[in-house]
Scaffold this motif. Structure first.
Motif, PDB file in Angstrom:
ATOM      1  N   ARG A 182      17.369  10.275 -15.196  1.00 26.73           N
ATOM      2  CA  ARG A 182      16.229  10.849 -15.158  1.00 26.73           C
ATOM      3  C   ARG A 182      15.380  12.240 -14.532  1.00 26.73           C
ATOM      4  O   ARG A 182      14.653  12.511 -14.951  1.00 26.73           O
ATOM      5  CB  ARG A 182      15.736   9.672 -15.127  1.00 26.73           C
ATOM      6  CG  ARG A 182      15.593   9.186 -16.907  1.00 26.73           C
ATOM      7  CD  ARG A 182      15.301   7.308 -16.239  1.00 26.73           C
ATOM      8  NE  ARG A 182      13.717   7.250 -16.414  1.00 26.73           N
ATOM      9  CZ  ARG A 182      12.178   6.376 -16.289  1.00 26.73           C
ATOM     10  NH1 ARG A 182      12.637   5.217 -15.922  1.00 26.73           N
ATOM     11  NH2 ARG A 182      11.561   7.191 -16.334  1.00 26.73           N
ATOM     12  N   ASN A 183      16.356  12.802 -13.966  1.00 24.00           N
ATOM     13  CA  ASN A 183      15.816  13.664 -12.815  1.00 24.00           C
ATOM     14  C   ASN A 183      16.041  15.001 -13.680  1.00 24.00           C
ATOM     15  O   ASN A 183      16.783  15.473 -13.070  1.00 24.00           O
ATOM     16  CB  ASN A 183      16.803  13.304 -11.191  1.00 24.00           C
ATOM     17  CG  ASN A 183      15.848  14.078 -10.223  1.00 24.00           C
ATOM     18  OD1 ASN A 183      14.660  15.167 -10.255  1.00 24.00           O
ATOM     19  ND2 ASN A 183      16.332  13.858  -8.929  1.00 24.00           N
ATOM     20  N   GLU A 184      15.401  15.024 -14.509  1.00 23.30           N
ATOM     21  CA  GLU A 184      15.654  16.513 -15.189  1.00 23.30           C
ATOM     22  C   GLU A 184      15.517  17.815 -14.754  1.00 23.30           C
ATOM     23  O   GLU A 184      16.572  18.678 -14.879  1.00 23.30           O
ATOM     24  CB  GLU A 184      14.999  16.180 -16.675  1.00 23.30           C
ATOM     25  CG  GLU A 184      15.487  15.153 -17.319  1.00 23.30           C
ATOM     26  CD  GLU A 184      14.701  15.020 -18.161  1.00 23.30           C
ATOM     27  OE1 GLU A 184      13.111  16.080 -18.596  1.00 23.30           O
ATOM     28  OE2 GLU A 184      14.908  14.115 -19.370  1.00 23.30           O
ATOM     29  N   ARG A 185      14.666  17.381 -13.604  1.00 19.30           N
ATOM     30  CA  ARG A 185      14.226  18.671 -12.783  1.00 19.30           C
ATOM     31  C   ARG A 185      16.125  19.200 -11.860  1.00 19.30           C
ATOM     32  O   ARG A 185      16.088  20.448 -12.012  1.00 19.30           O
ATOM     33  CB  ARG A 185      13.448  18.340 -11.502  1.00 19.30           C
ATOM     34  CG  ARG A 185      12.421  19.656 -11.777  1.00 19.30           C
ATOM     35  CD  ARG A 185      11.111  19.446 -11.098  1.00 19.30           C
ATOM     36  NE  ARG A 185      10.645  19.928 -10.138  1.00 19.30           N
ATOM     37  CZ  ARG A 185      10.146  20.385  -8.577  1.00 19.30           C
ATOM     38  NH1 ARG A 185       9.557  18.953  -8.755  1.00 19.30           N
ATOM     39  NH2 ARG A 185      10.314  20.680  -8.328  1.00 19.30           N
ATOM     40  N   ALA A 186      16.616  18.233 -10.981  1.00 17.76           N
ATOM     41  CA  ALA A 186      17.527  18.339 -10.268  1.00 17.76           C
ATOM     42  C   ALA A 186      18.813  19.028 -10.656  1.00 17.76           C
ATOM     43  O   ALA A 186      19.125  19.691 -10.701  1.00 17.76           O
ATOM     44  CB  ALA A 186      17.717  17.152  -9.451  1.00 17.76           C
ATOM     45  N   ILE A 187      18.604  18.917 -12.543  1.00 15.23           N
ATOM     46  CA  ILE A 187      20.177  18.766 -13.275  1.00 15.23           C
ATOM     47  C   ILE A 187      20.147  20.350 -13.704  1.00 15.23           C
ATOM     48  O   ILE A 187      20.667  20.498 -13.674  1.00 15.23           O
ATOM     49  CB  ILE A 187      19.979  17.721 -14.406  1.00 15.23           C
ATOM     50  CG1 ILE A 187      20.380  16.003 -14.172  1.00 15.23           C
ATOM     51  CG2 ILE A 187      20.787  18.518 -15.662  1.00 15.23           C
ATOM     52  CD1 ILE A 187      20.056  15.383 -14.667  1.00 15.23           C
ATOM     53  N   ALA A 188      18.652  20.552 -14.261  1.00 19.31           N
ATOM     54  CA  ALA A 188      18.276  22.298 -14.201  1.00 19.31           C
ATOM     55  C   ALA A 188      18.704  22.888 -13.372  1.00 19.31           C
ATOM     56  O   ALA A 188      19.589  23.808 -13.269  1.00 19.31           O
ATOM     57  CB  ALA A 188      16.872  21.756 -15.087  1.00 19.31           C
TER      58      ALA A 188
END
Length: 151
Positions: free
Chosen positions: A117-123
């Motif tokens: 759910r931490n899409e910003r960190a994954i990107a």
């Protein structure tokens, strides 16, 4: 302080010092709340930082004596356990500098877990050469196991 003065002064990354602990405890608490708003943070305490970084190598990003973020690595497994930047100083290159320092500690393929759910960190990690290897479940939700291969 204005952003223009923040950008003008160099950001350095150095090993943590015991005197950093009070600020890093607070940063760890608030940055997790900011990064994971869907989790119940009611029982999180500043002292959680101590357990989360025990026996890890910790690096601190500093500018004009002010701590901006930190990364901690479990060096035995080349595992990036934590990377948090004060939300006020995100998107200024602080995370990149901390990540680069953490990657320098790796002796072979680096690893980390990042909540899906931490899409910003994954990107962020993907932009810096990390790749999703598999998924898993944790008490905080599904996560990606990501790897960084040394060049």
């Amino acid at each position: 302080m204005e952003i223009s003065s923040i950008i003008a002064d160099p950001i350095t990354v150095r090993p943590w010092q015991e005197s950093d602990r009070p600020f890093l405890r607070t940063l760890y608490l608030h940055a997790r709340r900011d990064a994971w708003p869907w989790l119940n943070s009611a029982e999180w305490q500043p002292e959680d930082f101590d357990a989360a970084t025990r026996d890890e190598e910790i690096w601190v990003a500093v500018q004009n004596g002010r701590c901006l973020g930190f990364a901690s690595v479990w060096t035995h497994d080349n595992f990036l356990h934590n990377l948090f930047v004060d939300p006020r100083y995100q998107n200024l290159g602080v995370g990149r500098l901390l990540l680069e320092q953490a990657q320098k500690t790796f002796t072979h393929t680096g690893a980390l877990k990042c909540l899906i759910r931490n899409e910003r960190a994954i990107a962020f990690y993907q932009r810096h050469g990390w790749h999703v290897e598999e998924t898993g479940d944790s008490p905080d939700g599904e996560y990606y196991l990501m790897h960084y291969r040394l060049r």
